[in-house]
Design a protein around this motif. Structure first.
Motif, mmCIF file in Angstrom:
data_model
loop_
_atom_site.group_PDB
_atom_site.id
_atom_site.type_symbol
_atom_site.label_atom_id
_atom_site.label_comp_id
_atom_site.label_asym_id
_atom_site.label_seq_id
_atom_site.Cartn_x
_atom_site.Cartn_y
_atom_site.Cartn_z
ATOM 1 N N PHE A 153 0.837 -1.205 0.000
ATOM 2 C CA PHE A 153 0.000 0.000 0.000
ATOM 3 C C PHE A 153 0.868 1.250 0.000
ATOM 4 O O PHE A 153 0.671 2.168 -0.807
ATOM 5 C CB PHE A 153 -0.921 -0.015 1.224
ATOM 6 C CG PHE A 153 -1.841 1.174 1.329
ATOM 7 C CD1 PHE A 153 -3.156 1.097 0.888
ATOM 8 C CD2 PHE A 153 -1.398 2.382 1.862
ATOM 9 C CE1 PHE A 153 -4.008 2.190 0.978
ATOM 10 C CE2 PHE A 153 -2.234 3.480 1.953
ATOM 11 C CZ PHE A 153 -3.540 3.384 1.508
ATOM 12 N N LEU A 154 1.849 1.304 0.894
ATOM 13 C CA LEU A 154 2.699 2.484 1.009
ATOM 14 C C LEU A 154 3.558 2.688 -0.228
ATOM 15 O O LEU A 154 3.823 3.828 -0.626
ATOM 16 C CB LEU A 154 3.563 2.386 2.261
ATOM 17 C CG LEU A 154 2.805 2.489 3.588
ATOM 18 C CD1 LEU A 154 3.744 2.267 4.766
ATOM 19 C CD2 LEU A 154 2.115 3.850 3.719
ATOM 20 N N ALA A 155 3.997 1.601 -0.852
ATOM 21 C CA ALA A 155 4.782 1.728 -2.085
ATOM 22 C C ALA A 155 3.944 2.353 -3.198
ATOM 23 O O ALA A 155 4.408 3.249 -3.914
ATOM 24 C CB ALA A 155 5.313 0.362 -2.510
ATOM 25 N N GLN A 156 2.701 1.884 -3.349
ATOM 26 C CA GLN A 156 1.818 2.458 -4.370
ATOM 27 C C GLN A 156 1.495 3.916 -4.053
ATOM 28 O O GLN A 156 1.489 4.779 -4.935
ATOM 29 C CB GLN A 156 0.533 1.646 -4.474
ATOM 30 C CG GLN A 156 0.691 0.300 -5.136
ATOM 31 C CD GLN A 156 -0.654 -0.319 -5.480
ATOM 32 O OE1 GLN A 156 -1.632 0.378 -5.793
ATOM 33 N NE2 GLN A 156 -0.718 -1.647 -5.429
ATOM 34 N N TYR A 157 1.229 4.175 -2.795
ATOM 35 C CA TYR A 157 0.885 5.538 -2.375
ATOM 36 C C TYR A 157 2.058 6.491 -2.619
ATOM 37 O O TYR A 157 1.886 7.577 -3.178
ATOM 38 C CB TYR A 157 0.495 5.516 -0.904
ATOM 39 C CG TYR A 157 0.136 6.853 -0.311
ATOM 40 C CD1 TYR A 157 -0.821 7.672 -0.900
ATOM 41 C CD2 TYR A 157 0.738 7.293 0.874
ATOM 42 C CE1 TYR A 157 -1.161 8.896 -0.343
ATOM 43 C CE2 TYR A 157 0.401 8.510 1.433
ATOM 44 C CZ TYR A 157 -0.540 9.305 0.819
ATOM 45 O OH TYR A 157 -0.870 10.523 1.372
ATOM 46 N N ALA A 158 3.257 6.077 -2.243
ATOM 47 C CA ALA A 158 4.436 6.930 -2.448
ATOM 48 C C ALA A 158 4.674 7.191 -3.924
ATOM 49 O O ALA A 158 5.054 8.309 -4.315
ATOM 50 C CB ALA A 158 5.660 6.276 -1.811
#
Length: 256
Positions: free
Chosen positions: A223-228
């Motif tokens: 999730f955080l990778a996509q968000y970043a």
């Protein structure tokens, strides 16, 4: 949802305390004896109140045991107590009710603010600051990643943990009859952060919490990778390598 993380929150202590100092600068001179810091967190806003009103009895209220523990250690000049602000009322009549970045999390907070305003001494002050940033790219992208990823079914309720703030006119119509003077304004802060990862770090202790809490560790990482990656597309790097996180906040100061 898991408890708040004081250390993560205080990684940006100066930036998070700045709105509290700005709010306090607009509190009129009053001989305050009883002050409550509502949603005191790790005590950074409480310390600002103690410095401004050394003669007052200052009590910080929060619903996070971890934040209260940190606050007691950081600000021995005040008292701290657990409280759910959706139902809490001051045990003693206050001269100042102060709140920095808390009531955006409280359901039906306009009703709550009306009840709290009625508890003030004549001449007492209600001073409130709330982030008004749910329509910023940082939060729109958060919701999009939640809706479009394989975790969508887990995060169906995440965005509902915080609602858009009502219009300024709504606050004025509801609160103005309770005060002889009511000031309402917005301020926009532009925080220089270390790229998209800096924005993730900033929001990891606040806005991202409802989205990350239901996920397993691998899901959180994805999730955080996509968000970043999406943040990097809309927050351009400045010449010094920083990005500017635009952060609107709503301020209200009412005097009974």
């Amino acid at each position: 949802m898991s408890d708040w993380n004081p250390s993560q929150y205080l990684a940006f202590a100066d930036e998070r305390t700045r709105p509290a100092r700005d709010l306090l600068a607009h509190v009129p001179p009053i001989a305050a004896r009883r002050i409550y810091d509502l949603g005191c967190g790790p005590g950074n806003s409480t310390a600002v109140l103690v410095a401004r009103f050394p003669q007052a009895h200052v009590t910080g209220i929060d619903n996070s045991p971890a934040m209260l523990e940190a606050a007691r250690a950081a600000c021995p000049g005040a008292d701290f107590a657990f409280g759910d602000l959706s139902i809490w009322l001051p045990p003693e009549q206050p001269d100042l009710l102060f709140s920095n970045a808390t009531f955006q999390w409280v359901p039906r907070h306009l009703d709550v603010l009306e009840h709290l305003a009625a508890t003030l001494h004549e001449g007492g002050v209600l001073a409130v600051q709330m982030p008004d940033n749910l329509d910023e790219p940082s939060h729109r992208l958060m919701r999009q990643v939640a809706e479009q990823g394989p975790w969508a079914w887990k995060l169906r309720e995440a965005a509902a943990t915080r609602d858009m703030l009502p219009a300024v006119g709504t606050y004025y119509e509801r609160l103005q009859p309770l005060f002889r003077r009511l000031d309402i304004w917005h301020a926009i802060y532009n925080h220089p952060l270390d790229g998209a990862e800096g924005i993730v770090a900033w929001l990891g202790s606040t806005g991202l919490r409802p989205f990350l809490a239901p996920l397993e560790e691998r899901e959180r990482e994805a999730f955080l990778a996509q968000y970043a990656a999406r943040l990097a597309e809309v927050y351009p790097l400045q010449r010094d390598g920083k990005v500017l996180l635009r952060f609107p906040r709503l301020f209200m100061v009412g005097t009974r």
